[in-house]
Design a protein around this motif. Structure first.
Motif, PDB file in Angstrom:
ATOM      1  N   LEU A  82      27.823  46.640  30.102  1.00  0.00           N
ATOM      2  CA  LEU A  82      28.075  47.755  29.190  1.00  0.00           C
ATOM      3  C   LEU A  82      29.179  48.652  29.727  1.00  0.00           C
ATOM      4  CD1 LEU A  82      27.197  49.270  26.622  1.00  0.00           C
ATOM      5  CD2 LEU A  82      25.545  50.512  28.020  1.00  0.00           C
ATOM      6  N   LEU A  83      29.124  48.974  31.017  1.00  0.00           N
ATOM      7  CA  LEU A  83      30.115  49.861  31.620  1.00  0.00           C
ATOM      8  C   LEU A  83      31.497  49.198  31.673  1.00  0.00           C
ATOM      9  CD1 LEU A  83      28.015  51.330  34.594  1.00  0.00           C
ATOM     10  CD2 LEU A  83      28.634  52.470  32.448  1.00  0.00           C
ATOM     11  N   PHE A  84      31.541  47.889  31.850  1.00  0.00           N
ATOM     12  CA  PHE A  84      32.816  47.174  31.967  1.00  0.00           C
ATOM     13  C   PHE A  84      33.430  46.886  30.605  1.00  0.00           C
ATOM     14  CE2 PHE A  84      35.526  43.435  32.878  1.00  0.00           C
ATOM     15  CZ  PHE A  84      36.257  43.947  33.933  1.00  0.00           C
ATOM     16  N   GLY A  92      38.091  41.494  27.450  1.00  0.00           N
ATOM     17  CA  GLY A  92      39.201  40.925  26.708  1.00  0.00           C
ATOM     18  C   GLY A  92      40.520  40.988  27.453  1.00  0.00           C
ATOM     19  N   SER A  93      40.658  41.945  28.376  1.00  0.00           N
ATOM     20  CA  SER A  93      41.934  42.132  29.065  1.00  0.00           C
ATOM     21  C   SER A  93      41.886  41.857  30.560  1.00  0.00           C
ATOM     22  CB  SER A  93      42.421  43.573  28.855  1.00  0.00           C
ATOM     23  OG  SER A  93      41.473  44.499  29.387  1.00  0.00           O
ATOM     24  N   THR A  94      40.685  41.817  31.157  1.00  0.00           N
ATOM     25  CA  THR A  94      40.596  41.766  32.614  1.00  0.00           C
ATOM     26  C   THR A  94      39.534  40.793  33.105  1.00  0.00           C
ATOM     27  OG1 THR A  94      41.228  44.109  32.704  1.00  0.00           O
ATOM     28  CG2 THR A  94      40.259  43.178  34.693  1.00  0.00           C
ATOM     29  N   ARG A 145      44.468  39.454  32.081  1.00  0.00           N
ATOM     30  CA  ARG A 145      44.384  38.194  31.352  1.00  0.00           C
ATOM     31  C   ARG A 145      45.596  37.972  30.444  1.00  0.00           C
ATOM     32  NH1 ARG A 145      38.640  37.274  28.612  1.00  0.00           N
ATOM     33  NH2 ARG A 145      39.567  35.209  28.428  1.00  0.00           N
ATOM     34  N   LYS A 146      46.130  39.032  29.853  1.00  0.00           N
ATOM     35  CA  LYS A 146      47.250  38.884  28.935  1.00  0.00           C
ATOM     36  C   LYS A 146      48.534  38.509  29.674  1.00  0.00           C
ATOM     37  CE  LYS A 146      45.300  42.092  25.546  1.00  0.00           C
ATOM     38  NZ  LYS A 146      45.493  43.368  24.799  1.00  0.00           N
ATOM     39  N   GLN A 147      48.723  39.097  30.863  1.00  0.00           N
ATOM     40  CA  GLN A 147      49.929  38.830  31.636  1.00  0.00           C
ATOM     41  C   GLN A 147      49.751  37.676  32.615  1.00  0.00           C
ATOM     42  OE1 GLN A 147      50.931  42.514  33.565  1.00  0.00           O
ATOM     43  NE2 GLN A 147      51.340  43.596  31.659  1.00  0.00           N
TER      44      GLN A 147
END
Length: 207
Positions: free
Chosen positions: A93-95, A130-132, A154-156
């Motif tokens: 939840l926190l992440f 979604g990003s990390t 994750r995106k880069q």
């Protein structure tokens, strides 16, 4: 006061609804689906994952047991006799994603050309949004030792933070120092001292 009571009632309802969904969620189905997604994503990046057995237990903290887990990256392959994955609801939840504690006992790593490493045990915390992708509290023992943490954008596809350090025997150390044999591993690892390597901060596939 009437509005406050309505708000409190709504919050209590939402809490028990979320609790009920968590307690009665089909965790085994969710786990198998997540494993299939992980395997597919890994295969698209040249890493192949297979296993012999998959099981689930627990309610508050769902735990998955995986036996004979193989992770093959081409230049390196790891086989774990038994691994367990415990879901961490509050950390998730926190992440803003999914967090879990991963541990294993017994295993072996093979580096090209057929240099083997015995693994005794290990544990770490893995968080994915979604990003990390974040790895923390890493502690692996055996002929390969690992400690530290890292995070990946994750995106880069870039290592944004890293203190993850590996200690390896002399034979593997010599192999990693040979750019012909270690190939793309040099894009992500840098030497610290004899037998000790660190995941590069800001490393990318073309670094």
């Amino acid at each position: 006061m009437k509005y406050i009571r309505h708000i409190v009632t709504a919050l209590i309802f939402c809490f028990f609804l979320a609790l009920g969904l968590w307690l009665f969620a089909p965790w085994e189905t969710i786990g198998r689906y997540a494993m299939d997604k992980i395997r597919l994503g890994a295969a698209q990046n040249g890493m192949f994952i297979s296993y012999a057995d998959f099981g689930e237990s627990g309610t508050i903290f769902p735990t998955y047991a995986v036996r004979s887990l193989d992770i093959d990256q081409g230049m390196a392959k790891f086989t774990l006799a038994e691994a367990s994955v415990k879901v961490l609801p509050i950390s998730s939840l926190l992440f803003g994603g999914m967090s879990c504690h991963i541990s294993f006992v017994g295993g072996e790593g093979v580096m090209i050309p057929d240099s083997k490493l015995k693994l005794e045990a290990g544990n770490l915390k893995l968080s994915v949004s979604g990003s990390t992708i974040a790895v923390a509290n890493t502690n692996v023992t055996g002929e390969l030792e690992a400690t530290g943490k890292l995070s990946i954008n994750r995106k880069q596809g870039r290592v944004t933070t890293s203190t993850l350090t590996l200690r390896v025997p002399q034979t593997i150390d010599n192999l990693l120092k040979n750019p012909v044999l270690s190939g793309k591993l040099h894009e992500y690892f840098e030497p610290v001292s004899n037998g000790e390597w660190r995941v590069k901060q800001n490393a990318t596939p073309n670094s």
